[in-house]
Write a protein that holds these residues in place. Structure first.
Motif, PDB file in Angstrom:
ATOM      1  N   ALA A 211       0.834  -1.206   0.000  1.00 44.78           N
ATOM      2  CA  ALA A 211       0.000   0.000   0.000  1.00 44.78           C
ATOM      3  C   ALA A 211       0.866   1.253   0.000  1.00 44.78           C
ATOM      4  O   ALA A 211       0.552   2.243  -0.668  1.00 44.78           O
ATOM      5  CB  ALA A 211      -0.928  -0.008   1.211  1.00 44.78           C
ATOM      6  N   SER A 212       1.978   1.226   0.731  1.00 45.06           N
ATOM      7  CA  SER A 212       2.878   2.384   0.774  1.00 45.06           C
ATOM      8  C   SER A 212       3.535   2.630  -0.571  1.00 45.06           C
ATOM      9  O   SER A 212       3.728   3.781  -0.981  1.00 45.06           O
ATOM     10  CB  SER A 212       3.949   2.159   1.841  1.00 45.06           C
ATOM     11  OG  SER A 212       3.374   2.100   3.123  1.00 45.06           O
ATOM     12  N   MET A 213       3.880   1.574  -1.285  1.00 46.23           N
ATOM     13  CA  MET A 213       4.446   1.745  -2.625  1.00 46.23           C
ATOM     14  C   MET A 213       3.435   2.407  -3.560  1.00 46.23           C
ATOM     15  O   MET A 213       3.781   3.274  -4.374  1.00 46.23           O
ATOM     16  CB  MET A 213       4.875   0.394  -3.182  1.00 46.23           C
ATOM     17  CG  MET A 213       6.067  -0.214  -2.483  1.00 46.23           C
ATOM     18  SD  MET A 213       6.488  -1.832  -3.196  1.00 46.23           S
ATOM     19  CE  MET A 213       7.750  -2.384  -2.051  1.00 46.23           C
ATOM     20  N   GLY A 214       2.175   1.981  -3.445  1.00 50.69           N
ATOM     21  CA  GLY A 214       1.144   2.610  -4.255  1.00 50.69           C
ATOM     22  C   GLY A 214       1.002   4.084  -3.935  1.00 50.69           C
ATOM     23  O   GLY A 214       0.893   4.935  -4.838  1.00 50.69           O
ATOM     24  N   LEU A 215       1.008   4.434  -2.667  1.00 53.07           N
ATOM     25  CA  LEU A 215       0.923   5.840  -2.278  1.00 53.07           C
ATOM     26  C   LEU A 215       2.120   6.629  -2.782  1.00 53.07           C
ATOM     27  O   LEU A 215       1.979   7.788  -3.204  1.00 53.07           O
ATOM     28  CB  LEU A 215       0.827   5.953  -0.756  1.00 53.07           C
ATOM     29  CG  LEU A 215      -0.488   5.484  -0.128  1.00 53.07           C
ATOM     30  CD1 LEU A 215      -0.365   5.470   1.395  1.00 53.07           C
ATOM     31  CD2 LEU A 215      -1.644   6.389  -0.552  1.00 53.07           C
ATOM     32  N   ALA A 216       3.310   6.027  -2.738  1.00 46.82           N
ATOM     33  CA  ALA A 216       4.507   6.717  -3.232  1.00 46.82           C
ATOM     34  C   ALA A 216       4.394   7.010  -4.726  1.00 46.82           C
ATOM     35  O   ALA A 216       4.780   8.096  -5.193  1.00 46.82           O
ATOM     36  CB  ALA A 216       5.752   5.886  -2.941  1.00 46.82           C
ATOM     37  N   LEU A 217       3.869   6.065  -5.489  1.00 50.28           N
ATOM     38  CA  LEU A 217       3.652   6.302  -6.920  1.00 50.28           C
ATOM     39  C   LEU A 217       2.669   7.441  -7.144  1.00 50.28           C
ATOM     40  O   LEU A 217       2.874   8.292  -8.022  1.00 50.28           O
ATOM     41  CB  LEU A 217       3.141   5.028  -7.582  1.00 50.28           C
ATOM     42  CG  LEU A 217       4.112   3.858  -7.742  1.00 50.28           C
ATOM     43  CD1 LEU A 217       3.401   2.675  -8.387  1.00 50.28           C
ATOM     44  CD2 LEU A 217       5.325   4.270  -8.565  1.00 50.28           C
ATOM     45  N   ALA A 218       1.589   7.465  -6.355  1.00 52.94           N
ATOM     46  CA  ALA A 218       0.575   8.501  -6.521  1.00 52.94           C
ATOM     47  C   ALA A 218       1.148   9.889  -6.210  1.00 52.94           C
ATOM     48  O   ALA A 218       0.907  10.851  -6.961  1.00 52.94           O
ATOM     49  CB  ALA A 218      -0.623   8.207  -5.619  1.00 52.94           C
ATOM     50  N   VAL A 219       1.909  10.013  -5.132  1.00 52.24           N
ATOM     51  CA  VAL A 219       2.500  11.304  -4.788  1.00 52.24           C
ATOM     52  C   VAL A 219       3.494  11.743  -5.857  1.00 52.24           C
ATOM     53  O   VAL A 219       3.544  12.917  -6.238  1.00 52.24           O
ATOM     54  CB  VAL A 219       3.174  11.231  -3.405  1.00 52.24           C
ATOM     55  CG1 VAL A 219       3.962  12.499  -3.115  1.00 52.24           C
ATOM     56  CG2 VAL A 219       2.138  11.006  -2.314  1.00 52.24           C
ATOM     57  N   THR A 220       4.278  10.808  -6.367  1.00 48.97           N
ATOM     58  CA  THR A 220       5.213  11.140  -7.443  1.00 48.97           C
ATOM     59  C   THR A 220       4.464  11.639  -8.678  1.00 48.97           C
ATOM     60  O   THR A 220       4.896  12.596  -9.332  1.00 48.97           O
ATOM     61  CB  THR A 220       6.065   9.913  -7.808  1.00 48.97           C
ATOM     62  OG1 THR A 220       6.743   9.440  -6.641  1.00 48.97           O
ATOM     63  CG2 THR A 220       7.092  10.262  -8.866  1.00 48.97           C
ATOM     64  N   GLY A 221       3.346  11.001  -8.999  1.00 49.11           N
ATOM     65  CA  GLY A 221       2.545  11.463 -10.123  1.00 49.11           C
ATOM     66  C   GLY A 221       2.026  12.873  -9.920  1.00 49.11           C
ATOM     67  O   GLY A 221       2.016  13.687 -10.854  1.00 49.11           O
ATOM     68  N   VAL A 222       1.608  13.208  -8.718  1.00 46.41           N
ATOM     69  CA  VAL A 222       1.124  14.564  -8.424  1.00 46.41           C
ATOM     70  C   VAL A 222       2.252  15.579  -8.588  1.00 46.41           C
ATOM     71  O   VAL A 222       2.062  16.670  -9.146  1.00 46.41           O
ATOM     72  CB  VAL A 222       0.536  14.621  -6.999  1.00 46.41           C
ATOM     73  CG1 VAL A 222       0.229  16.066  -6.603  1.00 46.41           C
ATOM     74  CG2 VAL A 222      -0.730  13.779  -6.912  1.00 46.41           C
ATOM     75  N   VAL A 223       3.454  15.232  -8.115  1.00 51.74           N
ATOM     76  CA  VAL A 223       4.594  16.138  -8.241  1.00 51.74           C
ATOM     77  C   VAL A 223       4.939  16.371  -9.710  1.00 51.74           C
ATOM     78  O   VAL A 223       5.175  17.514 -10.136  1.00 51.74           O
ATOM     79  CB  VAL A 223       5.807  15.578  -7.484  1.00 51.74           C
ATOM     80  CG1 VAL A 223       7.078  16.353  -7.825  1.00 51.74           C
ATOM     81  CG2 VAL A 223       5.563  15.615  -5.986  1.00 51.74           C
ATOM     82  N   ILE A 224       4.971  15.310 -10.504  1.00 50.93           N
ATOM     83  CA  ILE A 224       5.275  15.449 -11.930  1.00 50.93           C
ATOM     84  C   ILE A 224       4.213  16.296 -12.625  1.00 50.93           C
ATOM     85  O   ILE A 224       4.530  17.151 -13.469  1.00 50.93           O
ATOM     86  CB  ILE A 224       5.384  14.063 -12.587  1.00 50.93           C
ATOM     87  CG1 ILE A 224       6.579  13.297 -12.020  1.00 50.93           C
ATOM     88  CG2 ILE A 224       5.515  14.187 -14.104  1.00 50.93           C
ATOM     89  CD1 ILE A 224       6.703  11.876 -12.523  1.00 50.93           C
ATOM     90  N   LEU A 225       2.961  16.084 -12.270  1.00 52.18           N
ATOM     91  CA  LEU A 225       1.880  16.872 -12.864  1.00 52.18           C
ATOM     92  C   LEU A 225       2.015  18.346 -12.512  1.00 52.18           C
ATOM     93  O   LEU A 225       1.872  19.220 -13.379  1.00 52.18           O
ATOM     94  CB  LEU A 225       0.529  16.328 -12.390  1.00 52.18           C
ATOM     95  CG  LEU A 225      -0.717  17.025 -12.953  1.00 52.18           C
ATOM     96  CD1 LEU A 225      -0.756  16.893 -14.470  1.00 52.18           C
ATOM     97  CD2 LEU A 225      -1.981  16.441 -12.334  1.00 52.18           C
ATOM     98  N   ALA A 226       2.310  18.644 -11.246  1.00 47.38           N
ATOM     99  CA  ALA A 226       2.462  20.039 -10.824  1.00 47.38           C
ATOM    100  C   ALA A 226       3.628  20.706 -11.537  1.00 47.38           C
ATOM    101  O   ALA A 226       3.526  21.840 -12.015  1.00 47.38           O
ATOM    102  CB  ALA A 226       2.650  20.106  -9.312  1.00 47.38           C
ATOM    103  N   ASP A 227       4.755  19.995 -11.652  1.00 47.49           N
ATOM    104  CA  ASP A 227       5.921  20.569 -12.324  1.00 47.49           C
ATOM    105  C   ASP A 227       5.655  20.752 -13.813  1.00 47.49           C
ATOM    106  O   ASP A 227       6.070  21.756 -14.407  1.00 47.49           O
ATOM    107  CB  ASP A 227       7.132  19.660 -12.108  1.00 47.49           C
ATOM    108  CG  ASP A 227       8.425  20.308 -12.555  1.00 47.49           C
ATOM    109  OD1 ASP A 227       8.695  21.445 -12.127  1.00 47.49           O
ATOM    110  OD2 ASP A 227       9.163  19.674 -13.332  1.00 47.49           O
ATOM    111  N   GLY A 228       4.968  19.798 -14.426  1.00 47.57           N
ATOM    112  CA  GLY A 228       4.648  19.917 -15.846  1.00 47.57           C
ATOM    113  C   GLY A 228       3.700  21.060 -16.138  1.00 47.57           C
ATOM    114  O   GLY A 228       3.856  21.788 -17.127  1.00 47.57           O
TER     115      GLY A 228
END
Length: 279
Positions: A211-228
């Motif tokens: 579950a923590s790995m899934g959350l880490a992927l989701a947060v990384t996706g949010v960061v990439i989206l914000a930077d993009g």
């Protein structure tokens, strides 16, 4: 011969195709991460699915312990505690901001780490899952809740977000695809090692770390989206600012009156005529 000075070129924008790939990657990470997390949460609450593997995996790792692996994984879990990762992330962001004189990407890293700590604490109290038997703990008692694994979550966000920010700082055109793949593979491998340490030392169930790995992927996706999104907005604003600044260029002002545009020369001639009339 007159030397004409060219107007400064607008800053290069990332190609539209690259921006689209970035947004699709961010969306894919967000969807995949959320899917993994909710699947693990449903398994824990229903005590089915992946939760059926919790006890066998825990018992197998406890039975396979040896001094060398214990020493290595103890060091890993000590360095990657939520408090340690937060401190490391803040120090690294401060060094980045001072060295590169940049605030946006260091702020993204600090924000991601702060969000990780807050989300992990909230979910732990909402789910309220207990840890494995305390007799199997190798580093002393721990009465904190088990789901999700704060170590795995924090380490995954730190490694994946840092990898993305370092690659983004170099620019999409200067980074080879193989470099990106190797960078994220290293981040994933580091996260897996942290997850293994929590299982091996007896403090978490398998579904906790998944579950923590899934959350880490989701947060990384949010960061990439914000930077993009920020890069796309900056790219749209750059041509407008450049066009406004180029209305009167140094090349035009350096030319003599005879060589300037007719409208500008005419305005100067009218001004001189008006002055002569008032004399």
């Amino acid at each position: 011969m007159l030397l004409v000075q060219r107007a400064p070129r607008p800053p290069a924008r990332p190609p539209l195709q690259s921006q689209r790939r970035l947004f699709f990657a961010a969306a894919g990470l967000l969807i995949a991460g959320e899917t993994i997390f909710w699947t693990m949460l449903a398994a824990v609450q229903s005590n089915s699915g992946a939760a059926a593997l919790d006890a066998p995996v825990h018992d197998g790792l406890v039975a396979s312990r040896n001094p060398l692996e214990t020493a290595f994984l103890t060091a890993v879990t000590t360095v990657t505690s939520p408090v340690s990762m937060t401190v490391i992330g803040c120090v690294l962001a401060l060094v980045w901001a001072v060295w590169k004189r940049e605030l946006w990407r260091p702020a993204l890293l600090v924000g991601a780490m702060a969000a990780t700590f807050a989300v992990s604490t909230l979910i732990k109290h909402e789910v309220g899952r207990g840890r494995p038997a305390a007799i199997d703990f190798m580093l002393g008692p721990d009465d904190a809740l088990s789901f999700p694994s704060g170590h795995t979550f924090g380490a995954g966000v730190f490694l994946c977000v840092l990898c993305y920010l370092l690659l983004a700082a170099r620019g999409t055109r200067s980074v080879k695809r193989s470099t990106s793949v190797l960078g994220f593979a290293a981040a994933a491998a580091g996260t897996l090692v942290v997850a293994l340490s929590r299982l091996y030392l007896g403090y978490h169930w398998l579904t906790d770390v998944l579950a923590s790995m899934g959350l880490a992927l989701a947060v990384t996706g949010v960061v990439i989206l914000a930077d993009g999104l920020r890069a796309a907005m900056a790219g749209r604003a750059a041509p407008v600012a450049t066009a406004t600044a180029a209305v009167t260029t140094p090349a035009e002002t350096a030319l003599p009156a005879e060589a300037r545009p007719a409208a500008e020369y005419g305005s100067e001639r009218d001004a001189h005529g008006l002055g002569d009339h008032h004399r």
